[in-house]
Design a protein around this motif. Structure first.
Motif, mmCIF file in Angstrom:
data_model
loop_
_atom_site.group_PDB
_atom_site.id
_atom_site.type_symbol
_atom_site.label_atom_id
_atom_site.label_comp_id
_atom_site.label_asym_id
_atom_site.label_seq_id
_atom_site.Cartn_x
_atom_site.Cartn_y
_atom_site.Cartn_z
ATOM 1 N N ILE A 127 0.857 -1.185 0.000
ATOM 2 C CA ILE A 127 0.000 0.000 0.000
ATOM 3 C C ILE A 127 0.892 1.235 0.000
ATOM 4 N N ILE A 128 0.665 2.119 -0.976
ATOM 5 C CA ILE A 128 1.317 3.415 -0.990
ATOM 6 C C ILE A 128 0.218 4.471 -0.996
ATOM 7 N N CYS A 129 0.559 5.680 -0.614
ATOM 8 C CA CYS A 129 -0.492 6.694 -0.553
ATOM 9 C C CYS A 129 0.059 8.068 -0.889
ATOM 10 N N SER A 130 -0.847 8.969 -1.177
ATOM 11 C CA SER A 130 -0.482 10.358 -1.437
ATOM 12 C C SER A 130 -0.387 11.115 -0.121
ATOM 13 N N GLU A 131 0.223 12.283 -0.167
ATOM 14 C CA GLU A 131 0.433 13.073 1.040
ATOM 15 C C GLU A 131 -0.875 13.526 1.675
ATOM 16 N N ASP A 132 -1.943 13.572 0.886
ATOM 17 C CA ASP A 132 -3.228 14.027 1.412
ATOM 18 C C ASP A 132 -4.084 12.890 1.961
ATOM 19 N N ALA A 133 -3.586 11.672 1.932
ATOM 20 C CA ALA A 133 -4.373 10.522 2.363
ATOM 21 C C ALA A 133 -4.626 10.557 3.870
ATOM 22 N N THR A 134 -5.823 10.166 4.262
ATOM 23 C CA THR A 134 -6.156 9.999 5.674
ATOM 24 C C THR A 134 -6.948 8.709 5.838
ATOM 25 N N PHE A 135 -6.807 8.102 7.003
ATOM 26 C CA PHE A 135 -7.437 6.812 7.273
ATOM 27 C C PHE A 135 -8.216 6.907 8.581
ATOM 28 N N PHE A 136 -9.466 6.439 8.577
ATOM 29 C CA PHE A 136 -10.256 6.477 9.806
ATOM 30 C C PHE A 136 -11.428 5.511 9.698
ATOM 31 N N ASP A 137 -12.068 5.262 10.841
ATOM 32 C CA ASP A 137 -13.192 4.328 10.905
ATOM 33 C C ASP A 137 -14.333 4.996 11.669
ATOM 34 N N PRO A 138 -15.397 5.420 10.976
ATOM 35 C CA PRO A 138 -16.452 6.203 11.618
ATOM 36 C C PRO A 138 -17.559 5.388 12.293
ATOM 37 N N HIS A 139 -17.494 4.077 12.296
ATOM 38 C CA HIS A 139 -18.637 3.267 12.725
ATOM 39 C C HIS A 139 -19.188 3.648 14.095
ATOM 40 N N VAL A 140 -18.314 3.693 15.117
ATOM 41 C CA VAL A 140 -18.835 3.913 16.472
ATOM 42 C C VAL A 140 -19.448 5.301 16.624
ATOM 43 N N MET A 165 -8.113 4.042 16.467
ATOM 44 C CA MET A 165 -8.865 4.433 15.280
ATOM 45 C C MET A 165 -10.341 4.094 15.450
ATOM 46 N N VAL A 166 -10.626 2.907 15.961
ATOM 47 C CA VAL A 166 -12.006 2.475 16.132
ATOM 48 C C VAL A 166 -12.734 3.340 17.162
ATOM 49 N N LEU A 167 -12.119 3.563 18.318
ATOM 50 C CA LEU A 167 -12.804 4.227 19.416
ATOM 51 C C LEU A 167 -12.971 5.728 19.206
ATOM 52 N N LEU A 168 -12.056 6.352 18.483
ATOM 53 C CA LEU A 168 -12.172 7.784 18.251
ATOM 54 C C LEU A 168 -13.065 8.108 17.057
ATOM 55 N N GLY A 169 -13.321 7.137 16.208
ATOM 56 C CA GLY A 169 -14.264 7.338 15.117
ATOM 57 C C GLY A 169 -13.960 8.565 14.279
ATOM 58 N N ASN A 170 -14.943 9.432 14.141
ATOM 59 C CA ASN A 170 -14.801 10.627 13.310
ATOM 60 C C ASN A 170 -13.961 11.727 13.951
ATOM 61 N N ASP A 171 -13.562 11.542 15.200
ATOM 62 C CA ASP A 171 -12.846 12.605 15.900
ATOM 63 C C ASP A 171 -11.353 12.647 15.589
#
Length: 266
Positions: A127-140, A165-171
């Motif tokens: 996996i490679i990514c661009s400088e603007d990439a962000t990763f998160f999990d909004p479920h909770v 990542m899971v517990l902070l969700g969208n924050d």
């Protein structure tokens, strides 16, 4: 390969390129896309002319934001059916390994990669990514249990980072540099270099005998579900099966004698 509605499929020089192609909906996935990925992975799996795959997404704000909630509420569009005894993990259709496809996958991520995007990330090899990439999990954040994607992510990321990542969700979002630091991605590039680099890496992999690359990946990935001794015994069998095929396709003496061979240092 020409009739897909939600993805683009191209093939050139032993490399297949799949583009998640719903930019108008943040490249979110639908039931239709799930079915099209099943077909695409099957095509790749049985096409001996394909040695490696690049997975990317159409330009826009997101690589993928998970399931298209609006589309899933339409009749026949359910991503997970209500019948609890027959409901199926969407990852069973989206992921290459879940579809027994052992061709190497190079994934190029830009923008947001959220929630269900991890169905792909968890089963890609590089996996490679661009400088603007962000990763998160909004479920909770939305009151939903987050289980399937993060369980897969524990094989890619340290447990503490998955739980955060899971517990902070969208924050909170994982930045590209943090993703590299924790091992989720191996390279961060400017966006205008991302896709060329993915193709470059795929080309280097595709030049190698596919019996060797597929056998290596299958042995390593399957070892994750086995006790150590069983994994090593199984791996030995894969070597015994694959090596006679792969070594016959290269001139090892010539490769070792090529003292001017260029290589990259990472």
């Amino acid at each position: 390969m020409t009739g897909y509605e939600t993805i683009l499929f191209e093939k050139s020089d032993h490399v297949a390129t799949i583009t998640i192609n719903r930019p108008e909906a943040m490249n979110s996935f639908t039931r239709k896309m799930m079915d099209e990925f099943v077909d695409a992975w099957s095509t790749i799996r049985f096409d001996d002319d394909i040695h490696c795959v690049v997975l990317k997404a159409a330009p826009g704000r997101a690589f993928c934001t998970g399931v298209d909630v609006k589309a899933s509420r339409e009749p026949g569009g359910e991503v997970v059916i209500d019948d609890v005894w027959n409901a199926e993990d969407p990852g069973n259709k989206l992921g290459p390994k879940a579809n027994d496809c052992w061709k190497p996958i190079v994934c190029a991520v830009h923008g947001m990669a959220a929630g269900g995007a991890f169905y792909w990330l968890n089963e890609c090899d590089i996996i490679i990514c661009s400088e603007d990439a962000t990763f998160f999990d909004p479920h909770v954040t939305y009151g939903m249990t987050s289980a399937l994607e993060p369980i897969g992510a524990t094989y890619k990321m340290p447990l503490g980072d998955v739980l955060r990542m899971v517990l902070l969700g969208n924050d909170e979002r994982i930045s590209a540099e943090t993703a590299k630091r924790i091992g989720l991605v191996s390279e961060v590039l400017p966006l205008d270099q991302l896709y060329d680099r993915a193709q470059e890496l795929a080309g280097m992999i595709a030049a190698k005998p596919t019996a060797a690359t597929q056998g290596s990946l299958k042995a390593i990935w399957q070892s994750l579900d086995m006790p150590r001794s069983v994994a090593l015994a199984t791996g030995l069998k894969y070597c015994q099966l694959g090596n006679p095929v792969g070594t016959a396709q290269v001139d090892r003496a010539a490769l070792m004698a090529d003292k001017a061979k260029n290589f990259e240092t990472r």
